[in-house]
Structures are given as structure tokens and as C-alpha cells.
Design an enzyme around this catalytic site. Structure first.
Site, PDB file in Angstrom:
ATOM      1  N   LEU A  12       0.310  -3.367  -1.052  1.00 29.75           N
ATOM      2  CA  LEU A  12       0.298  -2.881  -2.436  1.00 29.75           C
ATOM      3  C   LEU A  12       0.286  -1.890  -2.721  1.00 29.75           C
ATOM      4  O   LEU A  12       0.097  -1.399  -4.451  1.00 29.75           O
ATOM      5  CB  LEU A  12      -0.914  -4.051  -3.031  1.00 29.75           C
ATOM      6  CG  LEU A  12      -0.927  -5.643  -2.357  1.00 29.75           C
ATOM      7  CD1 LEU A  12      -2.543  -6.550  -2.833  1.00 29.75           C
ATOM      8  CD2 LEU A  12      -0.087  -6.266  -2.596  1.00 29.75           C
ATOM      9  N   CYS A  13       0.676  -0.527  -1.592  1.00 27.81           N
ATOM     10  CA  CYS A  13       0.613   0.587  -2.262  1.00 27.81           C
ATOM     11  C   CYS A  13       2.104   0.729  -3.393  1.00 27.81           C
ATOM     12  O   CYS A  13       3.044   0.181  -2.718  1.00 27.81           O
ATOM     13  CB  CYS A  13       0.920   1.804  -2.151  1.00 27.81           C
ATOM     14  SG  CYS A  13      -0.889   1.435  -0.784  1.00 27.81           S
ATOM     15  N   HIS A  14       2.027   1.281  -4.955  1.00 33.48           N
ATOM     16  CA  HIS A  14       3.693   2.287  -5.506  1.00 33.48           C
ATOM     17  C   HIS A  14       3.706   2.858  -4.028  1.00 33.48           C
ATOM     18  O   HIS A  14       3.446   3.760  -4.320  1.00 33.48           O
ATOM     19  CB  HIS A  14       2.905   2.304  -6.711  1.00 33.48           C
ATOM     20  CG  HIS A  14       2.238   0.922  -7.501  1.00 33.48           C
ATOM     21  ND1 HIS A  14       0.428   0.878  -7.308  1.00 33.48           N
ATOM     22  CD2 HIS A  14       2.825   0.371  -8.217  1.00 33.48           C
ATOM     23  CE1 HIS A  14       1.041  -0.100  -8.214  1.00 33.48           C
ATOM     24  NE2 HIS A  14       1.384  -0.382  -8.970  1.00 33.48           N
TER      25      HIS A  14
ATOM     26  N   ASP B 239      -1.450  10.914  20.151  1.00 32.19           N
ATOM     27  CA  ASP B 239      -0.005  10.619  21.350  1.00 32.19           C
ATOM     28  C   ASP B 239       0.158  12.190  21.799  1.00 32.19           C
ATOM     29  O   ASP B 239       1.161  11.145  23.629  1.00 32.19           O
ATOM     30  CB  ASP B 239       0.930   9.713  20.461  1.00 32.19           C
ATOM     31  CG  ASP B 239       2.369   9.702  21.181  1.00 32.19           C
ATOM     32  OD1 ASP B 239       2.432   8.739  22.368  1.00 32.19           O
ATOM     33  OD2 ASP B 239       3.522   9.653  21.093  1.00 32.19           O
TER      34      ASP B 239
ATOM     35  N   MET C 119      -3.998   6.939  -0.835  1.00 30.20           N
ATOM     36  CA  MET C 119      -3.706   6.177   0.143  1.00 30.20           C
ATOM     37  C   MET C 119      -2.435   6.969   0.780  1.00 30.20           C
ATOM     38  O   MET C 119      -2.704   7.049   1.977  1.00 30.20           O
ATOM     39  CB  MET C 119      -3.337   5.154  -0.233  1.00 30.20           C
ATOM     40  CG  MET C 119      -4.093   4.001  -0.889  1.00 30.20           C
ATOM     41  SD  MET C 119      -5.940   4.133   0.405  1.00 30.20           S
ATOM     42  CE  MET C 119      -5.160   3.358   2.131  1.00 30.20           C
ATOM     43  N   GLU C 120      -1.989   7.751   0.232  1.00 30.35           N
ATOM     44  CA  GLU C 120      -1.155   8.589   0.546  1.00 30.35           C
ATOM     45  C   GLU C 120      -1.736   9.849   1.480  1.00 30.35           C
ATOM     46  O   GLU C 120      -1.460  10.212   2.559  1.00 30.35           O
ATOM     47  CB  GLU C 120      -0.406   9.078   0.022  1.00 30.35           C
ATOM     48  CG  GLU C 120       0.604   8.577  -0.743  1.00 30.35           C
ATOM     49  CD  GLU C 120      -0.134   7.074  -1.925  1.00 30.35           C
ATOM     50  OE1 GLU C 120       0.847   6.146  -1.919  1.00 30.35           O
ATOM     51  OE2 GLU C 120      -1.295   7.518  -2.201  1.00 30.35           O
TER      52      GLU C 120
END
Length: 165
Positions: A81-83, A134, A119-120
């Protein structure tokens, strides 16, 4: 919930309880910035490999930095739901703590837009930490990623916010 707490409505759920992408059409364009951090703990030997540039996979920090930047740019592809945002700045940095045998990863995301970039910033830190894991897992499969959180946000209707120390 006690009497001193206020209930906050969840913006990504509509009246029927269904997932909902927030409509930001009417929001003003403002400068917005967010910073985040996370940590990855490893053995002293693994940290030494990174510091001395002796990891067999190459420059661990360069690859993790690029991965974090790319992740911030792809956040809306990962979080439903992130733009999708036109980021104007993404920065990923690393601070080595030899005493605690860990690396602190920080990110900064910035844009002029209608929605925030928390969020970014979180995604940049998360993927940078995952990339460090990793690239070093052959030497140290027991590494631990922890402490991922937003540190600051600025801009928008709610103004500035800073995490408590």
C-alpha cells in the site's frame, strides 16, 4: 487502552476493514525527509574481513550501499500500500563498531511530495543489512540483524518527529 491514550485510526484500512491505499491527491507538496537505522552483529573475525577488504564476494559496503539505495527506490513494489515516490535523495551509511562487533546502518530519504518517506528509509536500511548478511554468510551464518527503526521524519502536515533515545 487507558484514559490518557487516544485511539489512532489506521489509514490503510477503510470503513469496511478492507486494505486501502490512502488518497493523497489533495495533500500539499512539501519537502519530506526520513532517517532510519539498523544494526548487524557478527563475529570479530567477520568484521575484520570486511574492514580489510578480504571478503571473497568483494566490496561488502559498496554492494550493500547500492542495494539499500535500490531498495528505497523499489519500496512501493515491496510494500503493497506504499505510494510510488520520486525520491530526490537516498543515502546509506555504515559505522563500524569494533568493540561491539557490529555495523550500524543508517539511511536518509528525501523528496518533495504528498506523502512521507519513512517506509523508504526503513526499506533501505533493511535491505542494506540483508545484503551485508548475504555477502558475509559463508564466513558467519550466525549474524544477527536488529534494531531497525525510524529515527526522524520531517515535513508534511504532522511536521517533525524524532525517536526517543
Amino acid at each position: 487502552m487507558n484514559n490518557n491514550e487516544t485511539q489512532v485510526a489506521l489509514s490503510h484500512v477503510n470503513q469496511q476493514g478492507e486494505a486501502n491505499m490512502v488518497d493523497v491527491t489533495e495533500k500539499s507538496l512539501t519537502s519530506r525527509t526520513a532517517t532510519a537505522q539498523g544494526f548487524i552483529k557478527m563475529t570479530p573475525q567477520t568484521l575484520a574481513l570486511i574492514n580489510q577488504g578480504e571478503n571473497k564476494k568483494g566490496d561488502v559496503f559498496a554492494v550493500a550501499r547500492i542495494a539499500g539505495i535500490q531498495a528505497a527506490k523499489k519500496c512501493s513494489d515491496l510494500i503493497p500500500l506504499c505510494h510510488p515516490l520520486m525520491l530526490s535523495k537516498v543515502q546509506v551509511n555504515f559505522v563500524i563498531d569494533e568493540k561491539l562487533s557490529q555495523v550500524k546502518v543508517t539511511s536518509l530519504c528525501r523528496l518533495t511530495g504528498q506523502t512521507g518517506v519513512e517506509m523508504e528509509a526503513l526499506t533501505a536500511v533493511s535491505v542494506a543489512c540483508l545484503t551485508l548478511f548475504d555477502m558475509c554468510k559463508a564466513a558467519d551464518p550466525a549474524m544477527e540483524i536488529f534494531g531497525i527503526k525510524v529515527l526522524t521524519k520531517e515535513g508534511g502536515k504532522s511536521g517533525s518527529w524524532q525517536a526517543k533515545a
